[in-house]
Scaffold this active site. Structure first.
Site, mmCIF file in Angstrom:
data_model
loop_
_atom_site.group_PDB
_atom_site.id
_atom_site.type_symbol
_atom_site.label_atom_id
_atom_site.label_comp_id
_atom_site.label_asym_id
_atom_site.label_seq_id
_atom_site.Cartn_x
_atom_site.Cartn_y
_atom_site.Cartn_z
ATOM 1 C CG HIS A 50 34.588 41.773 33.219
ATOM 2 N ND1 HIS A 50 35.949 41.601 33.146
ATOM 3 C CD2 HIS A 50 34.061 40.624 32.711
ATOM 4 C CE1 HIS A 50 36.232 40.423 32.624
ATOM 5 N NE2 HIS A 50 35.095 39.797 32.363
ATOM 6 C CG ASP A 95 33.988 37.571 34.841
ATOM 7 O OD1 ASP A 95 33.687 37.554 33.628
ATOM 8 O OD2 ASP A 95 34.842 36.806 35.328
HETATM 9 C C1 NCD Z 1 34.257 33.944 31.407
HETATM 10 C C2 NCD Z 1 33.329 33.382 30.308
HETATM 11 O O1 NCD Z 1 32.660 32.365 30.539
HETATM 12 O O2 NCD Z 1 33.274 33.996 29.244
HETATM 13 N N1 NCD Z 1 34.429 32.918 32.404
HETATM 14 C C3 NCD Z 1 34.833 33.124 33.686
HETATM 15 O O3 NCD Z 1 35.026 32.123 34.398
HETATM 16 N N2 NCD Z 1 35.001 34.324 34.202
HETATM 17 C C4 NCD Z 1 35.529 34.403 30.810
HETATM 18 C C5 NCD Z 1 36.387 35.227 31.710
HETATM 19 O O4 NCD Z 1 36.104 36.385 32.010
HETATM 20 O O5 NCD Z 1 37.428 34.722 32.163
HETATM 21 ZN ZN ZN Z 2 34.944 37.796 32.059
#
Ligand code: NCD
Ligand code: ZN
Length: 334
Positions: A12, A240
């Site tokens: 991710h 992420d």
């Molecule tokens: C992510 C982003 O900035 O694209 N932000 C986050 O806080 N995780 C989007 C996401 O995965 O929710």
């Molecule tokens: Zn994300």
């Protein structure tokens, strides 16, 4: 002390586009063999052409590194089974965002109705395309993921052949769902294994740890740690890592996202070592993902060494997690 990881994967990852892509891609490309790239660009990645062009730009930004970008397609209600069949060879998953719940998720789904959307989910089940889900409602911020549990249960029960990935889980209830629903899997981030809401807002506000879903309680973190450290076969690493320019983080209306790509592997090694679970890191950062996604990325060995380093204050104007702090493990080679 050294640790060799075989083909580490980040399932991710936000690489963005344009200059940001050029700046950040190298960190993931250096430390990982591949990653699942999220499609929440503006505009989002919704066509086969957009997927292929984005893949090309990612590979260009990675230079000579051995790195495989697995691209996810942004879920649209308008997709037809025929389109999905054509898209299948080029995509690795479809990412469903409830409308407006996070960065660039406008144009997501307003009502996840299993009846209305059934032709899409049936086709994905048949074609073996995994469904990745940002599982939050628009409720109270600490309850959003828990409330979304009902949707996960419905999806899982209605489409038992669909592989459903609960993205960046943060609660003990999500961990429980994995155990009761055969076709539910999850990614877990580094930051949700390390921080709680206290680290974000408990002292002085730390915008660089502000993300969606927001970090939760100590009990929730303990549940995540149990499955991650034991490399439970239904969980895999997904950073992420979500870079935003410093001007979008250190301001009023701070953007959500933690930039962890350049420090992810070394911080994971530190965490797993401290907990006496270093031998499980291989499964958490690679083997589980390969099985869940049924992928065989080109081999890449990444070697870490127990040598302290100081994380820079910023990488190309993006502030990383642990900026200015010391980490015990360094990535030394591939
Ligand atoms: C992510 C982003 O900035 O694209 N932000 C986050 O806080 N995780 C989007 C996401 O995965 O929710
Ligand atoms: Zn994300």
């Amino acid at each position: 002390m050294r640790l060799t990881l075989q083909t580490p994967l980040d399932m991710h990852l936000h690489l963005r586009d344009g200059d940001m892509l050029k700046n950040v891609a190298k960190y993931s490309a250096r430390d990982f063999a591949g990653a699942l790239i999220m499609p929440n660009l503006t505009p989002p990645v919704t066509t086969i052409e957009a997927v292929n062009e984005y893949k090309k730009r990612i590979l260009e930004a990675c230079g000579d590194e051995n790195f495989t970008p697995y691209v996810s397609l942004f879920f649209k209600e308008s997709y037809t089974p025929r389109f999905l069949e054509q898209a299948k060879p080029f995509i690795s998953s479809i990412k469903l965002y409830p409308n407006g719940v996070t960065t660039n998720s406008e144009g997501g789904v307003t009502d996840i109705d299993t009846k209305r959307l059934s032709p899409i989910f049936e086709a994905m089940s048949e074609l073996g395309i995994p469904l990745c889900v940002h599982g939050e409602t628009d409720g109270f911020v600490m309850d959003r993921e828990r409330e979304f549990g009902a949707v996960y249960r419905k999806l899982s029960d209605t489409f038992p052949k669909l592989t459903i990935i609960m993205e960046h889980i943060t609660t003990k209830e999500s961990v429980e769902l994995l155990k009761t629903h055969e076709n539910l899997y999850a990614t877990i981030t580094l930051h949700h294994l390390l921080i709680t809401l206290d680290d974000v807002v408990g002292g002085l506000l730390n915008p660089h740890l502000f993300c969606k879903p927001i970090a939760k309680t100590y009990e929730d973190r303990a549940a995540l740690l149990t499955v991650a450290l034991n490399a439970h076969e239904k969980v895999m690493f997904g950073s992420d890592s979500a870079p935003h320019p410093v001007s979008k983080k250190e301001c009023c209306g701070c953007a959500a996202g933690v930039f962890s790509a350049p420090i992810a592997l070394s911080a994971l090694a530190g965490l797993f070592e401290k907990q006496g679970k270093l031998t499980n890191l291989q499964a958490f950062v690679s083997d589980n993902a390969r099985k869940i996604y049924n992928i065989t990325p080109p081999k890449k060995e990444v070697v870490l060494e127990k040598t302290e380093w100081t994380v820079p204050a910023a990488f190309d104007s993006v502030v990383p997690m642990f900026a200015g702090q010391k980490l015990a493990w360094s990535v030394v080679s591939q």
